[in-house]
Structures are given as structure tokens and as C-alpha cells.
Design an enzyme around this catalytic site. Structure first.
Site, PDB file in Angstrom:
ATOM      1  N   GLU A 324       0.803  -1.222   0.000  1.00 56.87           N
ATOM      2  CA  GLU A 324       0.000   0.000   0.000  1.00 56.87           C
ATOM      3  C   GLU A 324       0.841   1.279   0.000  1.00 56.87           C
ATOM      4  OE1 GLU A 324      -3.886  -1.531   2.468  1.00 56.87           O
ATOM      5  OE2 GLU A 324      -2.165  -0.940   3.665  1.00 56.87           O
TER       6      GLU A 324
HETATM    7  C1  TNX Z   1      -4.426  -3.993   4.617  1.00 55.84           C
HETATM    8  S1  TNX Z   1      -2.810  -6.319   4.270  1.00 55.84           S
HETATM    9  C2  TNX Z   1      -3.166  -3.758   5.135  1.00 55.84           C
HETATM   10  C3  TNX Z   1      -3.021  -3.343   6.538  1.00 55.84           C
HETATM   11  C4  TNX Z   1      -4.353  -3.258   7.230  1.00 55.84           C
HETATM   12  C5  TNX Z   1      -5.222  -4.410   6.794  1.00 55.84           C
HETATM   13  C6  TNX Z   1      -6.520  -4.512   7.505  1.00 55.84           C
HETATM   14  C7  TNX Z   1      -1.739  -5.311   4.127  1.00 55.84           C
HETATM   15  C8  TNX Z   1      -0.499  -5.809   3.598  1.00 55.84           C
HETATM   16  N1  TNX Z   1      -2.007  -4.038   4.479  1.00 55.84           N
HETATM   17  O1  TNX Z   1      -2.348  -2.119   6.607  1.00 55.84           O
HETATM   18  O2  TNX Z   1      -4.139  -3.305   8.598  1.00 55.84           O
HETATM   19  O3  TNX Z   1      -5.464  -4.282   5.414  1.00 55.84           O
HETATM   20  O4  TNX Z   1      -7.209  -5.670   7.167  1.00 55.84           O
END
Ligand code: TNX
Length: 512
Positions: A324
Site C-alpha cells: 500500500e
Molecule cells: C491492509 S494487508 C493492510 C493493513 C491493514 C489491513 C486490515 C496489508 C499488507 N495491508 O495495513 O491493517 O489491510 O485488514
């Protein structure tokens, strides 16, 4: 004193010939073993039962004795001479067992567990505990017969990596809570615990060369909604690593970068491109922070962190996040990973990151953690063709922070609801096009903590889904069967009750 409560030998309960009806069968084990051959014999534990060990199996023997003494009230001495009872023997002379498998034999004379390693013996003792009546998990003496059904088991894992993950950043979990989770997951032969140690809200691991990371980033109020805070000192971390290792669980530390770094930038504004400290954040938005990719300070920081983390981590993997990174341009992301992935190798570790790292050519020797919900991801498939190994954590199957259904009071739902049958209903080696069995290192069940504060919250979301993911990681694909799994899970309920584990009583399961 427990001894005062123990039944004298020869009382009806101790001498009764009929097997108690609640003695599990060899087919009840979670995760399902590779091969199970029942017989009509059975072994009954008595006050005379000893645990026979060799020098290399003494520690596992002591742990087994400690697990069985409270409920049985038996002394269960751990001895090195041959004795009738339970034997934990190294040297299985069976190549199939590898470094984690075991052979398990029960006759009327006793229980013998053989393995090539102490890890294999430990897994075998977890099987033995499940084959005793569930009251074996009672915290105090239960006057009853302790019988193990006869037969043999040959067992070893399908995948080398069977993981769980705790998010220390969104809400900090104390070392004692983490230890309790290690106890709970190791019962299902989970062998890695990934700790997500830094994110936008907080920084949870001591780094000596950048001390404000924890004095500022771990301060009270740095959890989501301004609740909690805290961090692991190096001494806490070393103690956790030791505790987990004694249960054959390896700790995998994660520092997420180049995104998810707001807490680090609050502590050190020089990690931003304009040198201005951002405001502390305790909301749950993601994707807004980025390290400054063009700044040498960034790489000094990253290398210091990786060096210190590698030095305190005996396990092979060091997780550098990479998910992300929406505030980092694609070109910057690639430039960053091109420099940072090799730094992990420089400090002797295998780089591990969320599946976005597969974009980087430098990821060919890394492990990508697949959290995507799609069943096709050409970037990951191309990386796999180039050598990248994958740990499967599809968010819509294995994310323990997703709600079970619309009524679940905790958790999130962005990847959908995950009831037990959904968590169990997939195959790690066929889930994603181009990511086939040889490329799959294993599975992991992440548990993000935006909505979870204490151990009760963790347990409620992890159980009963964690054993589903553990079974996908351990058991041969040929054993995959919902009817069998759900029945075995239902039979496990009384054990969680006796262990004090606050599990979700899914309506899909017939709980004993
Ligand atoms: C996505 S999964 C994220 C996290 C959040 C999560 C909540 C991922 C690699 N990144 O930053 O906590 O969703 O479900």
C-alpha cells in the site's frame, strides 16, 4: 499440594478396563496427519508412567510432563533409562519425516514418538495431548482414566512455513499476550510468528541508533483511537524469541516501508522530503505516508534498522513490508526496493515482503506474501517464474481480522466476511494462477489490530479460524475434507474452554 488430591492406585477409576467414551480416536487430530492406522489396543497412563527421553529430547519431555501434570496429578518423571510409558526418541530413520515430522505408536505398553529432530518430537507431543481426553487441559486434578487410543501415525508438513501474524503497531500487545498466542498457535503445529512492528500509528521495537522511534513512536496514546502504546525493548524481544523457539516457533520481524511510516517521520522529520514533522496519526487510513526515496538519510535509517533487527533475529526471514505504498510513485518504489532488498541479504537474512515487492526485479531471491484477493496476479506469477517464493495469505480467506459475518462485533470487512468454511475452503497451491506447489513456501494467517485491543479480542478472531489455515499448511491436500475438519474442530471446543481461550462459537460447527 496436588499429591494430596491424587487417587490412590487400584481405585476403581484407575483400574477400570473400559475406555472412557470421550477418548479421542487417532483420526481426531488437528491438523490432520499424513497417515493414521488405528488398532484395538490402547494405552492407559498411570501414576507409574514415566517420560523417557534422550539428551536431545529432554526439554520436549519436560514440556510434555508440565502439560500433563496439572490434570492427571501424576508425577510423570522425565528419565533417561528405558521405562514403560511415553518415549521421545531421536533418530526416526525415515526420510519422509524431514526436519519436522514424527512417527507415533501407541500399544498397551506405551506411547513412542520418534523424529529426526526435537521439533518433530514437539509436534508429536502436541498430537499426544490431543489424543488424551480434553480434560488433560484442565488446570487442576481430574480424577478419571487417561487413555490413548492404539495405533500409529506418520506425520510431516506439506509446507515448510505455517505462520500467524500479530499487528503490534495498531494496538500494542504485551510480551505476555504474545507468549500466550505462541502457546495457542503451536498446538496446531504453526511454526512462524510474524510481528508487524511499525506502522503509521506507532513504532514497537527498540532501535538503538534511532532512539526516538520508540520514545516518541511507542509513547502512550500511539495506538488506534489514541488508546494504548508501548514497545518491545531488545530484552523483551530476545525473551520472546527464546520463548517461541522453545515451542519451535520462529519470530519474523516486520518493519513496513516505504509506506506505513508516519510514526517514524513524527519521531524523525528528516525522514520526510521537506523535513517537516507530520502530525501523529491514530486513525486507520492507509497509503498516505512515504519515506523520502531520493534522500540518503532514508537509506542510512533503513540500513541501521535492518542491521539491528537482523542482529536480534536468529530466524531466516526479515520482513520489509512494501504494501500500500500509494504515496510513493512507481518509479520511486522500484528504486527503493532495488536498494533495500539487497540490504536484507547483506545482513544475512532472506527478504520477505507483501506481494507488491514482486514488482521489483530484486525480489527473485525474496519471499512475497500474497495478500491479494484475486486468483490471478500476473506480476506475482512473473516473479515466481523468476524464482520468488510465495507465502499465501489471501485476505479474503486467511485474514483473521475480517468479521465472521455481519454480526461480528470486532474486525473489518473490506475483504468480505470469513466464516470457518471460507477460511478452510481453498488450496494454497492452486489459489493463484502461476503460483504452484513448488513456489509456495507456505501459508500465513495475519491478524491486523485496528479493532483489537487485548488477548480476548485476538482469541475471538483467531479461533476457530487459525486451525483451518494451520491445516491447509500442514496436512496433505488429499486429507482436505470439510466434514472431517468441522467434526474435529467441534471436538476441540472443550479444550479451548479448559484453556480459557475465548473462541468464536461458529454456528457452522457442532461444538461438543
Ligand atoms: C491492509 S494487508 C493492510 C493493513 C491493514 C489491513 C486490515 C496489508 C499488507 N495491508 O495495513 O491493517 O489491510 O485488514
Amino acid at each position: 499440594m496436588l499429591a494430596a488430591l491424587m487417587l490412590p492406585l487400584g481405585t476403581p477409576a484407575a483400574a477400570s478396563a473400559s475406555a472412557p467414551t470421550d477418548t479421542p480416536t487417532l483420526a481426531d487430530v488437528l491438523p490432520a496427519p499424513v497417515e493414521v492406522r488405528p488398532t484395538h489396543e490402547r494405552y492407559r497412563l498411570t501414576r507409574q508412567t514415566a517420560i523417557r527421553v534422550q539428551p536431545g529430547s529432554r526439554a520436549v519431555g519436560e514440556q510434555l510432563a508440565q502439560a500433563m501434570r496439572p490434570a492427571t496429578g501424576f508425577p510423570l518423571p522425565v528419565v533417561q533409562s528405558p521405562q514403560p510409558g511415553i518415549s521421545l526418541l531421536l533418530g526416526a530413520h525415515d526420510d519422509r519425516l524431514g526436519t519436522e515430522g514424527y512417527r507415533f505408536t501407541v500399544t498397551s505398553a506405551g506411547v513412542t514418538i520418534r523424529a529426526n529432530t526435537a521439533a518433530g518430537l514437539f509436534h508429536g507431543t502436541q498430537t499426544l495431548l490431543q489424543l488424551l481426553p480434553s480434560e488433560i487441559d484442565a488446570p487442576s486434578v481430574r480424577h478419571r482414566g487417561w487413555t490413548v487410543a492404539g495405533g500409529s501415525i506418520v506425520d510431516y508438513p506439506r509446507f515448510a512455513y505455517r505462520g500467524a501474524m500479530l499487528d503490534e503497531a495498531r494496538h500494542f500487545h504485551t510480551p505476555d499476550e504474545i507468549k500466550r498466542y505462541v502457546d495457542e498457535i503451536s498446538r496446531f503445529k504453526v511454526n512462524y510468528l510474524h510481528l508487524h512492528l511499525a506502522d503509521d500509528q506507532g513504532w514497537r521495537i527498540q532501535i538503538d541508533s534511532w532512539p526516538r522511534l520508540t520514545t516518541v513512536g511507542g509513547a502512550p496514546g500511539t495506538g488506534v483511537d489514541g488508546v494504548g502504546g508501548g514497545y518491545l525493548t531488545k530484552a523483551d524481544y530476545a525473551d520472546l524469541v527464546r520463548y517461541a523457539a522453545a515451542r519451535y516457533v520462529t519470530i519474523v520481524p516486520e518493519i513496513d516501508m516505504p509506506g506505513h511510516v508516519n510514526a517514524a517521520q513524527v519521531a524523525y522529520p528528516e525522514l520526510t522530503c521537506d523535513g517537516v514533522a507530520p502530525a501523529p496519526r491514530t486513525d486507520t487510513e492507509v497509503g498516505y505516508s512515504s519515506l523520502c526515496i531520493s534522500s540518503e538519510t532514508t537509506y542510512r535509517f533503513v540500513e541501521d534498522v535492518i542491521r539491528e533487527l537482523a542482529a536480534m533475529t536468529p530466524g531466516p526471514y526479515l520482513h520489509i513490508g512494501g504494501d500500500e505504498a500509494h504515496a510513493t510513485s512507481n518509479a520511486d518504489y522500484l528504486a527503493f526496493e532495488q536498494r533495500v532488498l539487497p540490504l536484507v541479504a547483506k545482513y544475512g537474512k532472506t527478504a520477505y515482503g507483501w506481494n507488491e515487492i514482486a514488482k521489483s526485479g530484486a525480489a527473485s531471491t525474496a519471499v512475497a506474501q500474497y495478500w491479494d484477493t484475486a486468483t490471478s496476479n500476473p506480476v506475482v506469477a512473473a516473479a515466481v517464474a523468476n524464482g520468488t517464493k510465495v507465502v499465501m495469505s489471501p485476505a479474503n480467506k486467511s485474514y483473521l481480522d475480517m468479521k465472521y459475518d455481519q454480526n461480528t462485533p470486532l474486525g473489518l470487512d473490506w475483504a468480505g466476511y470469513i466464516e470457518v468454511d471460507t477460511a478452510y475452503g481453498w488450496d494454497p497451491a492452486t489459489r493463484v494462477t502461476g503460483v504452484t506447489e513448488p513456489a509456495v513456501l507456505g501459508v500465513e494467517a495475519p491478524l491486523w489490530s485496528e479493532t483489537l485491543r487485548d488477548l480476548d479480542d485476538i482469541e475471538f478472531m483467531a479461533f476457530p479460524r487459525l486451525p483451518a489455515i494451520a491445516e491447509l499448511g500442514w496436512s496433505p491436500a488429499a486429507t482436505h475434507d470439510w466434514a472431517s475438519f468441522s467434526a474435529r474442530l467441534g471436538g476441540y471446543g472443550p479444550r479451548w474452554e479448559l484453556q480459557g481461550v475465548d473462541f468464536y462459537r461458529s454456528p457452522q460447527i457442532t461444538w461438543s
